[in-house]
Design an enzyme around this catalytic site. Structure first.
Site, PDB file in Angstrom:
ATOM      1  N   GLU A  46      12.068  47.372  -5.353  1.00  0.00           N
ATOM      2  CA  GLU A  46      11.881  48.051  -6.634  1.00  0.00           C
ATOM      3  C   GLU A  46      10.580  47.562  -7.277  1.00  0.00           C
ATOM      4  O   GLU A  46       9.795  48.352  -7.806  1.00  0.00           O
ATOM      5  CB  GLU A  46      13.091  47.765  -7.544  1.00  0.00           C
ATOM      6  N   TYR A  47      10.337  46.246  -7.202  1.00  0.00           N
ATOM      7  CA  TYR A  47       9.090  45.692  -7.737  1.00  0.00           C
ATOM      8  C   TYR A  47       7.900  46.362  -7.038  1.00  0.00           C
ATOM      9  O   TYR A  47       6.964  46.827  -7.677  1.00  0.00           O
ATOM     10  CB  TYR A  47       9.057  44.174  -7.536  1.00  0.00           C
ATOM     11  N   SER A  93      -7.824  11.973 -20.129  1.00  0.00           N
ATOM     12  CA  SER A  93      -7.000  11.445 -19.044  1.00  0.00           C
ATOM     13  C   SER A  93      -5.960  10.513 -19.662  1.00  0.00           C
ATOM     14  O   SER A  93      -5.985  10.247 -20.870  1.00  0.00           O
ATOM     15  CB  SER A  93      -7.853  10.741 -18.009  1.00  0.00           C
ATOM     16  N   GLU A 130       8.248  12.891 -19.145  1.00  0.00           N
ATOM     17  CA  GLU A 130       8.104  13.965 -18.154  1.00  0.00           C
ATOM     18  C   GLU A 130       7.552  13.395 -16.854  1.00  0.00           C
ATOM     19  O   GLU A 130       7.376  12.182 -16.732  1.00  0.00           O
ATOM     20  CB  GLU A 130       7.209  15.086 -18.706  1.00  0.00           C
ATOM     21  N   LYS A 132       4.721  12.881 -13.746  1.00  0.00           N
ATOM     22  CA  LYS A 132       3.265  12.912 -13.520  1.00  0.00           C
ATOM     23  C   LYS A 132       3.048  13.660 -12.214  1.00  0.00           C
ATOM     24  O   LYS A 132       3.270  13.131 -11.125  1.00  0.00           O
ATOM     25  CB  LYS A 132       2.689  11.508 -13.442  1.00  0.00           C
ATOM     26  N   ARG A 153     -10.795  20.541 -15.001  1.00  0.00           N
ATOM     27  CA  ARG A 153     -11.062  19.504 -15.984  1.00  0.00           C
ATOM     28  C   ARG A 153     -12.523  19.047 -15.916  1.00  0.00           C
ATOM     29  O   ARG A 153     -13.135  18.767 -16.932  1.00  0.00           O
ATOM     30  CB  ARG A 153     -10.115  18.344 -15.693  1.00  0.00           C
ATOM     31  N   CYS A 447       7.500  18.926  28.254  1.00  0.00           N
ATOM     32  CA  CYS A 447       8.098  18.466  29.501  1.00  0.00           C
ATOM     33  C   CYS A 447       8.767  19.681  30.123  1.00  0.00           C
ATOM     34  O   CYS A 447       9.453  20.441  29.435  1.00  0.00           O
ATOM     35  CB  CYS A 447       9.141  17.394  29.184  1.00  0.00           C
ATOM     36  N   CYS A 453      16.026  16.690  31.742  1.00  0.00           N
ATOM     37  CA  CYS A 453      15.392  15.577  31.027  1.00  0.00           C
ATOM     38  C   CYS A 453      16.389  14.991  30.028  1.00  0.00           C
ATOM     39  O   CYS A 453      16.877  15.688  29.141  1.00  0.00           O
ATOM     40  CB  CYS A 453      14.151  16.077  30.292  1.00  0.00           C
TER      41      CYS A 453
HETATM   42  S1  IVH Z   1      -1.159  14.936 -20.206  1.00  0.00           S
HETATM   43  C1  IVH Z   1      -3.086  13.574 -23.189  1.00  0.00           C
HETATM   44  N1  IVH Z   1       0.941  15.151 -18.651  1.00  0.00           N
HETATM   45  O1  IVH Z   1      -2.873  13.279 -15.068  1.00  0.00           O
HETATM   46  C2  IVH Z   1      -3.332  13.400 -21.816  1.00  0.00           C
HETATM   47  N2  IVH Z   1      -1.182  14.833 -17.611  1.00  0.00           N
HETATM   48  O2  IVH Z   1      -4.965  11.255 -16.331  1.00  0.00           O
HETATM   49  C3  IVH Z   1      -3.618  14.670 -21.117  1.00  0.00           C
HETATM   50  N3  IVH Z   1      -1.086  14.806 -15.159  1.00  0.00           N
HETATM   51  O3  IVH Z   1      -5.663  14.907 -14.602  1.00  0.00           O
HETATM   52  C4  IVH Z   1      -2.860  14.842 -19.859  1.00  0.00           C
HETATM   53  N4  IVH Z   1       1.072  15.129 -14.984  1.00  0.00           N
HETATM   54  O4  IVH Z   1      -3.753  16.513 -14.538  1.00  0.00           O
HETATM   55  C5  IVH Z   1      -0.395  14.969 -18.695  1.00  0.00           C
HETATM   56  N5  IVH Z   1       2.891  15.397 -17.417  1.00  0.00           N
HETATM   57  C6  IVH Z   1       1.559  15.212 -17.466  1.00  0.00           C
HETATM   58  C7  IVH Z   1       0.772  15.091 -16.305  1.00  0.00           C
HETATM   59  C8  IVH Z   1      -0.594  14.886 -16.410  1.00  0.00           C
HETATM   60  C9  IVH Z   1      -0.057  14.962 -14.325  1.00  0.00           C
HETATM   61  C10 IVH Z   1      -2.481  14.555 -14.723  1.00  0.00           C
HETATM   62  C11 IVH Z   1      -3.483  15.454 -15.396  1.00  0.00           C
HETATM   63  C12 IVH Z   1      -4.727  14.616 -15.552  1.00  0.00           C
HETATM   64  C13 IVH Z   1      -4.235  13.236 -15.335  1.00  0.00           C
HETATM   65  C14 IVH Z   1      -4.451  12.459 -16.621  1.00  0.00           C
END
Ligand code: IVH
Length: 694
Positions: A46-47, A93, A130, A132, A153, A447, A453
């Site tokens: 359908e999509y 970062s 959360e 990483k 970035r 083999c 075997c």
């Molecule tokens: S917040 C305020 N949340 O980690 C800081 N970054 O060093 C802004 N990353 O290259 C980033 N999971 O791509 C944030 N839950 C998360 C993340 C996250 C992975 C990465 C992000 C960045 C690096 C930051």
């Protein structure tokens, strides 16, 4: 024209422009349900039909074409180079806490408390926690709800415009759902799931092409393609975790509120997130996710803690491009360096010869690893792995550890020669001495000994007995080794001739374990047709194909005699699979195995797999499983639900009919409660399954 004529006219079809808008809305909604919620409400066909209708209308009315149209995801764009994008708000970062113990969480909480001058021990700071993600950061700019720019970035100030590639990611909305503000920049991580990464590398290997080192590199490489058609072939995913610029929007007061808002705009937001209090809450989250890390479908290298209140975030501010209100708390690395002591060649179930590096033991991804796969000769040569080399080993999730690359600077003078599988093995299977061969165009040496075997016999037995196949509990590695080496089991049906006397005579086998095994063997005789088909170990027949075959043919005799034409009619069966089935059943000894197994009493309900008139109490329903159920394993619960016509999904949404929660249920349970989805325990599920349908 008189009055009656007017009424007799069929209702006017909507004007093309109107229909186009209408189709886009529908397709956007369906894409969100499919990619983000994992709960489609319409069949794929359908999509596709609506998509084609939209394509045709846009072709006839090019003036109506806009960049947020779902048809624009698949258009190939080739750039000469990347255009720099200056971020309105820099992309920061996060400071990394390398102390992987709970003390790492305490240190962060202490810093936050000091900065905020909170000395009262009873006042705890609220944090959003959360994951990483291990991918690359992307900033998505929406104007009037439409995706206008996606940028990497870069150095944080200036990134690159990668909009053409980001558009190809189905999980990223081209248009926001609901009431969109004039400007909103959403930030998050583009990543590749582990299964997608494995499949991509498998495809590369079969094409004799270079493989990717890890999912992060594969994702980053895809995003930085000048040709969007290449990016479109790499399976990418996305999680939103923050924002940049915004205009005309009331930003939620908390980070967790922001994530909820992003989810409502249609972004995938990871469910593994919590709001916790103080250092103890942080440490508990770190530990909880640490235990779960291997089961996640994607790589993470830690968790992230963010002060939840935006007001407090503002008070804390930044130091050198890193906010004081956030930290990444790491886990042990999934890649480590070690040395290659030797290269072995292992024989798989289908005779496939896999070079394996024997390593100086190294702690990686949470376990000690001393073997890592080199996949095949070609890849060993491409990476040029030699005995004596220092290599990088990767172990992520429950995937087999692999050698990723050689650290050439560390290569000693006296390494072994370039790896040559045939020379290494002297042209003979290391287990049975049969000739080895490689078919034209294939990457794998094999083999040629077949079930002569013993290595292939052992693997075939283990495959047969595994939980997802005939499920013979207790018939593991060590025992199979003994049974085959001592000549007790030569062919699969010999399993059903094992008696307590024969078994208890084996080394390390008491009478009690022998009795348990005999019981397990007896129990395995009552099986299902899909399990039986899967257990035979026919090349290319996994569980899913076995189910499709069982459903289509309904009984094994029809399948054994099926022509290629008939086989090709089965869902997802192509020429390779069809050929493999034909070849398998063309061998008299394979038919003999099936006959002997049946004669030994292996049986399954006749109607198995056929769409029968049996009641399907869960027809059309989507369920989500979370936590550990008291008696049912995850696979069992899934099988029961599917047998009842239901679907099991990985995430909870408004479309979820039931969440089945057990011990240690996580954020899915919270989400269910939040959305008002009915939560059942195991007993509740069983009651539902037992229901009569009308
Ligand atoms: S917040 C305020 N949340 O980690 C800081 N970054 O060093 C802004 N990353 O290259 C980033 N999971 O791509 C944030 N839950 C998360 C993340 C996250 C992975 C990465 C992000 C960045 C690096 C930051």
């Amino acid at each position: 024209m008189n009055q009656t004529d007017l009424f007799d006219l069929p209702p006017a079809a909507p004007a093309p422009a109107e229909r186009i808008l209408n189709l886009r809305d529908l397709l956007n909604r369906y894409a969100h349900e499919y990619y983000v919620l994992d709960a489609p409400t319409v069949p794929d066909a359908e999509y596709d039909r609506l998509f084609k209708e939209l394509q045709a209308l846009e072709a006839a009315h090019p003036e109506c074409l806009t960049p947020d149209s779902p048809t624009q995801r698949v258009i190939g764009t080739v750039l000469d180079g990347f255009i720099p994008v200056r971020h309105v708000i820099p992309m920061l970062s996060i400071r990394t806490e390398t102390d992987t113990e709970a003390t790492g969480a305490v240190a962060f909480d202490n810093r936050v408390r000091r900065e905020l001058e909170i000395s009262d021990l009873l006042t705890e700071v609220e944090y959003a926690t959360e994951l990483k993600f291990d991918g690359l950061a992307i900033s998505l700019r929406y104007e009037a709800g439409v995706l206008v720019q996606a940028a990497t970035r870069g150095d944080g100030e200036t990134g690159e415009n990668v909009t053409h590639n980001i558009r190809t990611i189905g999980q990223i909305p081209l248009r926001l759902l609901g009431d969109a503000p004039p400007v909103l920049e959403v930030r998050g991580e583009v990543y590749m799931r582990r299964d997608d990464f494995e499949a991509l590398n498998e495809r590369q290997r079969n094409l004799h092409e270079k493989t990717f080192v890890n999912p992060r590199n594969a994702a980053a490489g895809a995003v930085r393609q000048l040709d969007s058609r290449i990016a479109a072939q790499r399976p990418l995913s996305f999680f939103a975790y923050g924002m940049g610029d915004a205009e005309g929007w009331t930003i939620p007061d908390t980070h967790s509120g922001l994530l909820d808002a992003l989810s409502a705009f249609g972004f995938p937001v990871c469910n593994h997130r919590d709001v916790v209090l103080g250092a103890q809450g942080l440490a508990a989250f770190h530990q909880k996710i640490g235990a779960l890390r291997d089961q996640l479908p994607y790589d993470i290298d830690g968790v992230v803690y963010k002060v939840n209140s935006r007001q407090l975030q503002a008070r804390l501010g930044f130091v050198s491009r890193e906010p004081r209100w956030a930290v990444a708390h790491k886990y042990p690395a999934q890649e480590q360096m070690t040395t290659v002591l030797d290269i072995d060649v292992q024989v798989g179930r289908t005779g496939k010869l896999t070079p394996v590096a024997k390593l100086a033991p190294v702690f990686v991804g949470g376990v000690t690893v001393s073997n890592a796969t080199l996949h095949n000769e070609e890849e060993t040569q491409r990476k040029d792995v030699r005995v004596g080399d220092t290599v990088i080993v990767r172990r992520a999730g429950d995937v087999i550890p692999e050698v990723v690359s050689v650290v050439l600077e560390k290569r000693p003078q006296n390494t072994g020669p370039v790896f040559d599988l045939r020379k290494h093995l002297n042209n003979a299977c290391p287990v049975c001495g049969s000739d080895i061969a490689r078919e034209e165009g294939e990457v794998d040496w094999r083999c040629t000994g077949g079930l002569f075997c013993s290595a292939q016999r052992k693997q075939a037995l283990l495959h047969f007995a595994q939980r997802r196949a005939m499920d013979i509990e207790g018939l593991g590695d060590k025992l199979v080794e003994q049974l085959v080496d001592e000549g007790i089991i030569r062919v699969l049906p010999d399993i059903y001739k094992l008696g307590i006397l024969k078994l208890s005579a084996l080394e390390r086998m008491g009478e009690k374990s022998a009795r348990n095994l005999v019981d397990a063997i007896e129990k395995s005789k009552h099986t299902t047709l899909p399990r039986f088909l899967f257990s035979l170990g026919i090349r290319h027949i996994g569980e899913a194909t076995a189910k499709d075959l069982a459903k289509h043919f309904g009984n094994i005799d029809r399948l054994m005699d099926a022509s290629e034409e008939e086989l090709l009619q089965v869902n997802d069966v192509g020429p390779v699979v069809a050929q493999s089935i034909r070849t398998f059943f063309a061998q008299p000894h394979n038919r003999e195995v099936v006959e002997q197994l049946r004669a030994a009493g292996v049986s399954w309900p006749e109607s198995d797999g056929i769409d029968s008139d049996a009641p399907k109490p869960l027809a059309g329903m989507t369920l989500v499983l979370t936590g550990t159920l008291p008696t049912l394993g995850r696979d069992d619960a899934k099988a029961l639900i599917e047998a009842a016509g239901g679907k099991v999904s990985g995430s909870v949404s408004k479309k979820t009919h039931y969440v089945v929660a057990g011990e240690a249920a996580g954020s899915k349970l919270d989400k269910a409660n939040e959305l008002g989805v009915t939560v059942l325990d195991e007993a509740g599920l069983l009651a539902l399954l037992a229901q009569e349908t009308d």
